[in-house]
Scaffold this motif. Structure first.
Motif, PDB file in Angstrom:
ATOM      1  N   LEU A  97      45.079  -4.928 -86.689  1.00  0.00           N
ATOM      2  CA  LEU A  97      44.999  -3.638 -86.015  1.00  0.00           C
ATOM      3  C   LEU A  97      46.043  -3.629 -84.907  1.00  0.00           C
ATOM      4  O   LEU A  97      46.075  -4.538 -84.072  1.00  0.00           O
ATOM      5  CB  LEU A  97      43.587  -3.464 -85.442  1.00  0.00           C
ATOM      6  CG  LEU A  97      43.234  -2.161 -84.771  1.00  0.00           C
ATOM      7  CD1 LEU A  97      43.363  -1.000 -85.755  1.00  0.00           C
ATOM      8  CD2 LEU A  97      41.826  -2.229 -84.219  1.00  0.00           C
ATOM      9  N   GLU A 143      47.483   0.023 -89.013  1.00  0.00           N
ATOM     10  CA  GLU A 143      46.766  -1.127 -89.551  1.00  0.00           C
ATOM     11  C   GLU A 143      47.535  -1.731 -90.717  1.00  0.00           C
ATOM     12  O   GLU A 143      48.259  -1.037 -91.417  1.00  0.00           O
ATOM     13  CB  GLU A 143      45.380  -0.714 -90.050  1.00  0.00           C
ATOM     14  CG  GLU A 143      44.509  -0.101 -88.996  1.00  0.00           C
ATOM     15  CD  GLU A 143      43.230   0.482 -89.566  1.00  0.00           C
ATOM     16  OE1 GLU A 143      42.774   0.038 -90.636  1.00  0.00           O
ATOM     17  OE2 GLU A 143      42.694   1.401 -88.930  1.00  0.00           O
ATOM     18  N   GLU A 151      37.460  -0.649 -89.081  1.00  0.00           N
ATOM     19  CA  GLU A 151      37.793  -0.933 -87.688  1.00  0.00           C
ATOM     20  C   GLU A 151      36.587  -1.377 -86.882  1.00  0.00           C
ATOM     21  O   GLU A 151      36.728  -1.833 -85.749  1.00  0.00           O
ATOM     22  CB  GLU A 151      38.437   0.291 -87.042  1.00  0.00           C
ATOM     23  CG  GLU A 151      39.772   0.658 -87.657  1.00  0.00           C
ATOM     24  CD  GLU A 151      40.309   1.959 -87.127  1.00  0.00           C
ATOM     25  OE1 GLU A 151      39.798   2.478 -86.116  1.00  0.00           O
ATOM     26  OE2 GLU A 151      41.260   2.476 -87.732  1.00  0.00           O
TER      27      GLU A 151
END
Length: 87
Positions: free
Chosen positions: A58, A64, A36
Motif C-alpha cells: 500500500l 496498491e 486494505e
C-alpha cells in the motif's frame, strides 16, 4: 526400446504463495474489495509504503501493488470542496 513417461500431479492443500496472515479471524485476501483492512506487517512512511499481511503493498498516494503484480491506481477521496451534491 520404448520409453514411456508418465506425468504425476501432486495435489497440495497449500497455496503457491501462502498468506502471511497467521491470526484469527484471518484478514481479507488480496483479491477482496476490503483488502486494505488487513493488518500492517511493515510500515515505512519515510519511503512511502506499507506491507499488509495479505501481501498487498500500500503506497502513501493510495495506490496498491497486489501480490500477483496487478496495479491498483491511486484512489484518494475527494476534498470537501470537490464533493458533488445531488440535486
Amino acid at each position: 526400446m520404448k520409453n514411456s513417461s508418465s506425468r504425476t500431479t501432486l495435489e497440495s492443500t497449500q497455496r503457491k504463495n501462502p498468506s502471511m496472515c497467521q491470526h484469527q479471524p484471518p484478514c481479507p485476501t488480496a483479491e477482496s474489495n476490503d483488502r486494505e483492512a488487513a493488518r500492517l506487517m511493515a510500515h515505512h512512511p519515510e519511503q512511502g509504503w506499507s506491507l499488509l499481511c495479505n501481501g498487498v503493498l500500500l503506497f502513501e498516494d493510495t495506490g496498491e501493488l497486489l501480490p500477483d503484480g496487478q496495479i491498483i491506481a491511486p484512489h484518494r477521496p475527494l476534498r470537501s470542496g470537490q464533493v458533488m451534491k445531488a440535486a
